[in-house]
Design a protein around this motif. Structure first.
Motif: not given
Length: 181
Positions: A145-157, A168-176
């Motif tokens: 349920g967390l929408l993130i994208v890659g930025a190149g081969n080694a970075t999550i944006r 919401e930030i706490d939820q995102a960090i928990f999922i990450l």
């Protein structure tokens, strides 16, 4: 002769409040001649534009600058609303605070996760440099349920909405945390 150089800032992604200031260049002691912006100015409704100072604005005559996403009644109305919200100092203060809260949470995650190499960015536009498969992490996060994208081969944006909350930030960090081992 440095006086004949035109300084142009592309604020399409980092402008309109994303950095915690109206424009990201405001974090630095610089004054651009031209600022290009889009995306955020109308809250996701396609629109774009430029601002030019007196030194260079005379070069723009009717027909010399066009925009695929120029103004229309819907985009203009959306932009008026967005600009009023972003123009509120309390709104930008909250963006800065949420950006710092997100960065601090990511730094805590980094301290317990050797796969995270670095945290970069400002405001609510951050990147997590990792050792590993960015695509796999992006897919795992999306499945949770967390929408993130890659930025190149080694970075999550990470570019959450400017109205993101601490919960919401706490939820995102928990999922990450569950996706980055």
């Amino acid at each position: 002769d440095l006086e004949n150089i035109v300084l142009i800032f592309d604020e399409v992604q980092c402008g309109i409040g994303r950095s915690g200031h109206f424009f990201a260049y405001q974090h630095y002691n610089l004054k651009p001649d031209i600022v290009a912006f889009a995306k955020g100015v109308a809250g996701g409704v396609p629109m774009g534009g430029i601002i030019a100072n007196n030194k260079v604005s005379s070069a723009f005559t009717p027909g010399t600058h066009a925009s695929t996403f120029g103004a229309n009644p819907l985009a203009t109305a959306a932009s008026c609303y967005v600009l009023k919200k972003i123009g509120d100092p309390a709104f930008l203060k909250n963006v800065s605070e949420m950006g710092l809260y997100l960065r601090n949470g990511l730094e805590k995650l980094r301290s317990s996760c050797t796969q995270i190499v670095d945290i970069r960015g400002m405001g609510l536009m951050l990147g997590i440099e990792i050792k590993g498969d960015v695509g796999q992490i992006v897919n795992q996060a999306m499945n949770k349920g967390l929408l993130i994208v890659g930025a190149g081969n080694a970075t999550i944006r990470l570019v959450p909405p400017l109205i993101v909350t601490k919960d919401e930030i706490d939820q995102a960090i928990f999922i990450l945390k569950s996706c980055i081992h």
